[in-house]
Design an enzyme around this catalytic site. Structure first.
Site, PDB file in Angstrom:
ATOM      1  N   LYS A 142       0.842  -1.169   0.000  1.00 53.68           N
ATOM      2  CA  LYS A 142       0.000   0.000   0.000  1.00 53.68           C
ATOM      3  C   LYS A 142       0.890   1.235   0.000  1.00 53.68           C
ATOM      4  CE  LYS A 142      -1.623   1.730   3.993  1.00 53.68           C
ATOM      5  NZ  LYS A 142      -0.763   2.346   5.001  1.00 53.68           N
ATOM      6  N   HIS A 172      -0.863  -5.485   5.703  1.00 53.46           N
ATOM      7  CA  HIS A 172      -0.177  -6.270   6.734  1.00 53.46           C
ATOM      8  C   HIS A 172      -1.086  -6.591   7.924  1.00 53.46           C
ATOM      9  CE1 HIS A 172       0.608  -2.426   8.775  1.00 53.46           C
ATOM     10  NE2 HIS A 172       0.921  -3.110   9.845  1.00 53.46           N
ATOM     11  N   ASP A 229      -4.805   6.361   4.851  1.00 53.64           N
ATOM     12  CA  ASP A 229      -3.683   5.592   5.400  1.00 53.64           C
ATOM     13  C   ASP A 229      -4.145   4.365   6.194  1.00 53.64           C
ATOM     14  OD1 ASP A 229      -0.816   5.321   6.035  1.00 53.64           O
ATOM     15  OD2 ASP A 229      -1.416   5.814   8.092  1.00 53.64           O
ATOM     16  N   HIS A 234      -6.703  -1.007   6.383  1.00 59.98           N
ATOM     17  CA  HIS A 234      -6.663  -1.854   7.580  1.00 59.98           C
ATOM     18  C   HIS A 234      -8.020  -1.975   8.284  1.00 59.98           C
ATOM     19  CE1 HIS A 234      -2.502  -1.595   6.753  1.00 59.98           C
ATOM     20  NE2 HIS A 234      -2.212  -0.530   7.467  1.00 59.98           N
ATOM     21  N   LYS A 325      -3.455   8.943  15.544  1.00 57.82           N
ATOM     22  CA  LYS A 325      -2.065   9.022  16.003  1.00 57.82           C
ATOM     23  C   LYS A 325      -2.023   9.840  17.295  1.00 57.82           C
ATOM     24  CE  LYS A 325      -0.335   7.636  11.894  1.00 57.82           C
ATOM     25  NZ  LYS A 325       0.121   6.263  11.766  1.00 57.82           N
TER      26      LYS A 325
HETATM   27  C1  BG6 Z   1       0.708   1.524   8.233  1.00 60.17           C
HETATM   28  C2  BG6 Z   1       0.397   2.992   8.240  1.00 60.17           C
HETATM   29  O1  BG6 Z   1       0.085   0.890   7.154  1.00 60.17           O
HETATM   30  O2  BG6 Z   1       0.270   0.935   9.445  1.00 60.17           O
HETATM   31  C3  BG6 Z   1       1.017   3.668   9.435  1.00 60.17           C
HETATM   32  O3  BG6 Z   1       0.872   3.593   7.044  1.00 60.17           O
HETATM   33  C4  BG6 Z   1       0.648   2.968  10.709  1.00 60.17           C
HETATM   34  O4  BG6 Z   1       0.633   5.037   9.500  1.00 60.17           O
HETATM   35  C5  BG6 Z   1       0.902   1.466  10.605  1.00 60.17           C
HETATM   36  O5  BG6 Z   1       1.420   3.504  11.766  1.00 60.17           O
HETATM   37  C6  BG6 Z   1       0.363   0.723  11.817  1.00 60.17           C
HETATM   38  O6  BG6 Z   1       0.771  -0.614  11.775  1.00 60.17           O
HETATM   39  P1  BG6 Z   1       0.942  -1.465  13.098  1.00 60.17           P
HETATM   40  O7  BG6 Z   1       1.264  -2.842  12.618  1.00 60.17           O
HETATM   41  O8  BG6 Z   1       2.045  -0.837  13.882  1.00 60.17           O
HETATM   42  O9  BG6 Z   1      -0.363  -1.379  13.826  1.00 60.17           O
END
Ligand code: BG6
Length: 477
Positions: A142, A172, A229, A234, A325
């Site tokens: 992404k 992910h 994002d 997600h 965030k």
């Molecule tokens: C990413 C985003 O895909 O996922 C980030 O671009 C974010 O902004 C991150 O911080 C969060 O991933 P995880 O695995 O730390 O929850």
């Protein structure tokens, strides 16, 4: 499950993602015995390096970003599997060298850990130089587009060189242990599925809270915001897994067909049911606008929304989503809040007792079910709510703590040729088709995000969003 020998080419092999996630993840799989004899990793990027220098890049990355495994004596052997080719993605440099390196009889996978504008040129050259064949796989990261139109264009570019079954679009979150467990819980137990609908579920909350800000990646983030994002990918994936109908098999297209139906059944969200936020300056920490180096930025670092799914199963059940965030804690969970008892037979029991199934993604991955029991002791029939807790680290013993990183699992799935945990092209497009009007609405109205204090649960209005419906957010902890 064993995998076949492979050659994995990482375009962007010296980049941030490769150093943080891909190389340390591959090393852990190597230690676990999942890199069969004869498998190689070939880093490819613009800068000139030889194999020895690339191995040093990898060693430094594993030392910086790896966990316990960095002390493992196997590191030297692992580094021996690494090679490097300097490549010009948009020109001719390096391609014949890469072609010369590739071998027959092993799985060929190409990880595009580069800007999306390079997807097309890379795909084209892989074909021109006959490096990729009908059995090769490509992995793309992404952001997959920034709206429906650009996602369609990207899909079309990839489709002109590869079949859909060769394309692995990474989200992910789908590789996280608990996210997969969500499917096991729903479809591997008789207990939950009969209750998983509007007759018994009051509402569902999905929270992905982070403590980090956007410092360091402000230039990318400021053009995206939390909606592009996090929500479009997600949170949407989590929503799909929690809301989808049971697929007939645990198989890529069966699962993805069901997810797609959820996305297509999402109702448009009106402005009244969304709150955007942006973090303000803290005592010693910069504001979002300072972090993103854009003093006039209207980009959101927080979103909360109420989403409805227009189908039989979920009619009238709100899904509350929030992500942001610089919040109070790094904590992600999905909570299924069941309805109140229709009638309580216990005298004097005015409290509302509710069953809540909470699925914790991070930290302390696990699942707990809040149940009502009698308070122990002679005080009469008094009811209390207690969690039936299954933290994976406790339940699975010492190995449970060693939950594999999402990237590790997903890369191995690519080698195995299993697309179940990857997004299909039509899914990504449907997700954009739903988010586009929301984002366009903000742009049209020049919507200004609400400022929120760092270390909190986001702007006040996010509380109002759910209070209005007589409900409350779960604590972020
Ligand atoms: C990413 C985003 O895909 O996922 C980030 O671009 C974010 O902004 C991150 O911080 C969060 O991933 P995880 O695995 O730390 O929850």
């Amino acid at each position: 499950i064993p995998v076949d020998p492979f050659d994995l080419v990482i375009f962007g092999g010296t980049g941030d993602l490769a150093r943080r996630k891909i190389l340390p993840g591959l090393f852990r799989r190597f230690i676990a015995g999942q890199m069969p004899e004869g498998s190689r990793i070939i880093g490819a990027a613009r800068s000139e390096h030889d194999d020895a220098e690339y191995r040093e890049v990898a060693r430094a990355a594993i030392e910086e970003f790896g966990g316990e495994e960095k002390k493992d004596p196997a590191l030297q052997d692992f580094l021996g599997r690494l090679h490097y080719v300097a490549i010009d993605a948009t020109g001719e440099g390096g391609w014949s060298q890469l072609s010369g390196l590739m071998r027959d009889g092993v799985v060929r996978a190409f990880y595009f850990s580069v800007a999306p504008s390079l997807f097309g040129p890379l795909a084209e050259r892989l074909h021109q130089h006959r490096i990729a064949d009908g059995d090769s796989r490509i992995v793309v990261e992404k952001p997959f587009g920034r709206d429906l139109e650009s996602a369609k264009a990207l899909n079309a570019t990839l489709a002109s060189h590869f079949d859909e079954r060769q394309i692995y679009r990474i989200d992910h979150y789908l590789g996280k242990e608990t996210v997969q467990n969500l499917m096991a819980i729903r479809f591997g137990n008789v207990l939950f599925e009969p209750l998983w609908n509007s007759h018994y579920v009051d509402h569902i909350q999905i929270t992905v809270a982070e403590t980090v800000g956007v410092g360091g990646r402000g230039a990318y983030y400021d053009k995206s915001g939390a909606m592009r994002d996090m929500v479009q990918n997600h949170l949407m994936q989590l929503l799909c897994l929690i809301a989808m109908e049971p697929p007939a098999q645990f198989e890529a297209d069966a699962v993805r067909d069901e997810k797609l139906k959820v996305i297509r059944a999402l109702q448009p969200v009106d402005a009244h049911h969304i709150v955007r936020g942006q973090y303000d300056a803290g005592e010693d920490s910069p504001s979002y606008r300072q972090d993103s180096e854009n003093p006039r930025s209207f980009t959101e670092s927080f979103v909360a929304m109420r989403v409805m799914i227009a189908n039989w199963r979920w009619a009238g059940v709100p899904f509350y989503l929030r992500t942001g965030k610089k919040l109070k804690a790094r904590s992600s969970e999905i909570a299924v809040v069941f309805k109140d008892l229709g009638h309580s037979m216990f005298e004097g029991d005015e409290a509302r007792h509710r069953n809540i199934l909470s699925i914790r993604l991070q930290p302390n991955e696990g699942i707990d079910l809040q149940v009502t029991i009698k308070e122990p002791g002679p005080g009469g029939m008094r009811l209390v709510d207690v969690p039936l807790d299954m933290t994976f680290a406790d339940a699975l013993g010492p190995d449970g703590e060693d939950v594999p990183d999402a990237y590790e699992r997903l890369i191995m799935d690519v080698i195995r040729g299993n697309q179940t945990l990857f997004m299909r092209g039509d899914e990504v497009e449907a997700a954009w088709a739903w988010t586009d009007p929301i984002i366009e609405g903000w742009e049209r109205r020049a919507d200004v995000p609400k400022l929120y204090e760092q270390g909190t649960g986001g702007p006040e209005d996010a509380q109002m969003l759910i209070h209005r419906d007589g409900r409350r957010w779960r604590d972020i902890k």
